[in-house]
Design a protein around this motif. Structure first.
Motif, mmCIF file in Angstrom:
data_model
loop_
_atom_site.group_PDB
_atom_site.id
_atom_site.type_symbol
_atom_site.label_atom_id
_atom_site.label_comp_id
_atom_site.label_asym_id
_atom_site.label_seq_id
_atom_site.Cartn_x
_atom_site.Cartn_y
_atom_site.Cartn_z
ATOM 1 N N TYR A 78 3.663 2.449 -110.732
ATOM 2 C CA TYR A 78 2.465 2.922 -111.415
ATOM 3 C C TYR A 78 2.849 3.465 -112.790
ATOM 4 O O TYR A 78 3.792 4.270 -112.911
ATOM 5 C CB TYR A 78 1.778 4.015 -110.598
ATOM 6 N N TYR B 91 1.345 5.139 -116.661
ATOM 7 C CA TYR B 91 0.264 5.965 -117.189
ATOM 8 C C TYR B 91 0.313 5.970 -118.712
ATOM 9 O O TYR B 91 1.382 5.805 -119.329
ATOM 10 C CB TYR B 91 0.386 7.399 -116.646
ATOM 11 N N PRO C 296 -3.923 6.344 -115.410
ATOM 12 C CA PRO C 296 -3.217 5.128 -114.975
ATOM 13 C C PRO C 296 -3.691 3.926 -115.774
ATOM 14 O O PRO C 296 -4.880 3.781 -116.048
ATOM 15 C CB PRO C 296 -3.599 5.005 -113.498
ATOM 16 N N GLN D 3 -0.892 -2.537 -112.281
ATOM 17 C CA GLN D 3 0.372 -2.043 -111.740
ATOM 18 C C GLN D 3 1.311 -3.227 -111.515
ATOM 19 O O GLN D 3 0.869 -4.372 -111.410
ATOM 20 C CB GLN D 3 0.160 -1.292 -110.424
ATOM 21 N N THR E 286 -5.225 -2.188 -107.927
ATOM 22 C CA THR E 286 -5.360 -1.554 -106.623
ATOM 23 C C THR E 286 -6.718 -0.890 -106.494
ATOM 24 O O THR E 286 -7.122 -0.104 -107.360
ATOM 25 C CB THR E 286 -4.253 -0.504 -106.409
ATOM 26 N N GLU F 119 -4.732 -4.505 -102.610
ATOM 27 C CA GLU F 119 -4.093 -4.967 -103.844
ATOM 28 C C GLU F 119 -4.591 -6.360 -104.195
ATOM 29 O O GLU F 119 -4.485 -7.281 -103.385
ATOM 30 C CB GLU F 119 -2.569 -4.976 -103.677
#
Length: 436
Positions: A191, A193, A199, A203, A258, A265
């Motif tokens: 993950y 950011y 976020p 991912q 996600t 996912e």
């Protein structure tokens, strides 16, 4: 009746073997998973003790136990056909310096059969989960935000075929040929950011799958003799030579989105790694050698007390497809002390006097070392065998309470309670015809 039950149990076991999640231990992240196979419910109720053998229980640890003396109740003509199936429910309290969490799993543990082949031969076969992978882990960054999530599933199963031979009335030899098969899937999600701590949209996910297969042997000896009119000595030895299993590997990298609510996912795009160029598309994993021996004394059909030591050369284990910097394998060992007591196996006045009461304790070095801390296990077990039906069939209940791991070096301690149930069914398939 047993023949009908066999068909039902085979169908049920085949469905459960692929569907079940066999463990929730974070230590199943390492190697090829946590060891599931520790013997029958009867063995585990005696601290894992497997040196005791008789004519009415399946022994999955020592193939020499497939053959034993004929039963007097069968006019000394043959032995019963033995069938056993078991399931367990495991509750685990995961304890770390940062907190604790509870989890549980319910699994089918094994299905096996043993049958006589004449006076001196015995035959056995069965299937069971050998190791199990079932972890879900995450770590956080300096801002206490999720940095990575890891999960794994699968494991190694074992189907075996064995033969036992009674050399003398006291000494027996046996060998199992094991076919090991299964698949393990490991997933890591990273993950990221932005500068405000939000976020980013996508991912990154890495997913590795290994399909395992290979053969190995298990060789066993049993020796039993009467010390005097009342006491009997029983001893056993098993040895599994080191072997290799083939791992066919694939790896993919993907950008995913996600779902915050369901955790599902969704793949945006993905690419498969060229493991063949790295020589990692097909690798060999070493199954370490294993040596076990022990002895005990008791009064036949009354009581037994024994001690067993197991050594496994797990320092030879390697898995080229997975490299972990803070963990390594050292040689493993286990000590089991246990036994059983039957108040009066031939009692007509009390059902509970015919029951078998078992207890034991074990101390294990699992062979896994993380952050220079050895992962050890300690357990206390209890059990009871309840007579059901005829031909000495029984239902076995087992309870195991123990601890695995430590909270040192930011590791996890598992406090577990395992409940086990098995059916040990006997029948007479081979009977000599008599003519007047």
């Amino acid at each position: 009746m047993i023949k009908k039950l066999v068909i039902v149990f085979v169908a049920f076991f085949a469905l459960q073997l692929n569907a079940q999640e066999g463990t929730a231990s974070p230590y199943s992240f390492y190697g090829i998973g946590s060891l599931k196979f520790k013997g029958t419910v009867e063995n585990r109720s005696m601290g894992g003790l497997s040196i005791y053998t008789d004519s009415i229980h399946v022994n999955l640890r020592n193939p020499a136990a497939y053959v034993s003396p004929n039963l007097k109740v069968f006019n000394d003509e043959n032995r019963p056909v033995k069938f056993s199936i078991a399931a367990s429910h495991n509750s685990i309290n995961l304890k770390a310096n940062s907190g604790s969490e509870k989890t549980s799993t319910t699994t089918v543990d094994y299905m096996a059969m043993s049958m006589p082949l004449g006076d001196k031969l015995g035959f056995g076969l069965g299937i069971l989960p050998y190791t199990s992978v079932g972890y879900k882990l995450e770590n956080v960054n300096a801002s206490n935000e999720i940095a990575n999530r890891y999960r794994g599933e699968g494991g190694l199963n074992k189907a075996f075929l064995g033969l036992g031979y009674r050399i003398t009335d006291k000494l027996s030899l046996g060998v199992d040929v094991n076919y090991n098969f299964g698949a393990i899937e490991n997933t890591a999600v990273e993950y990221l950011y932005d500068n405000q701590g939000n976020p980013i949209l996508y991912q990154s996910r890495e997913q590795t799958r290994s399909e395992l297969s290979g053969l190995n042997l298990n060789i066993g000896l049993t020796y039993k003799t009467m010390i005097n009119e009342k006491l009997e000595l029983q001893s056993g030895l098993t040895y599994s030579p080191q072997s290799d299993i083939t791992s066919r590997n694939t790896r993919s990298f993907a950008s995913i989105v996600t779902n915050a609510q369901s955790g599902q996912e969704n793949v945006v795009n993905s690419i498969d790694a060229d493991l063949a160029a790295l020589g990692l598309d097909m690798t060999d994993l070493t199954l370490p050698s294993r040596l076990s021996f022990g002895a005990g004394i008791g009064a036949p059909r009354k009581w037994f007390l024994g001690l067993e030591y197991t050594y496994q050369n797990t320092s030879e284990f390697s898995n080229p497809i997975v490299s972990i910097d803070n963990a390594n394998f050292v040689d493993a060992s286990n000590i089991s002390l246990g036994g059983f007591f039957v108040p009066d196996y031939n009692s007509f006045s009390s059902y509970w006097k015919r029951a078998t009461y078992r207890a034991g304790v074990h101390f294990e070095n699992t062979g896994l070392e993380i952050n220079n801390e050895q992962i050890n296990e300690f357990g206390i077990s209890f059990g009871v065998g309840l007579p059901v039906g005829k031909w000495f069939s029984n239902a076995n209940l087992g309870l195991e309470v123990g601890r695995r791991g430590t909270t040192n070096q930011n590791l996890i301690q598992e406090n577990f309670v395992n409940f086990q149930l098995s059916l040990s069914l006997n029948d007479r398939w081979f009977e000599k015809r008599k003519y007047n």
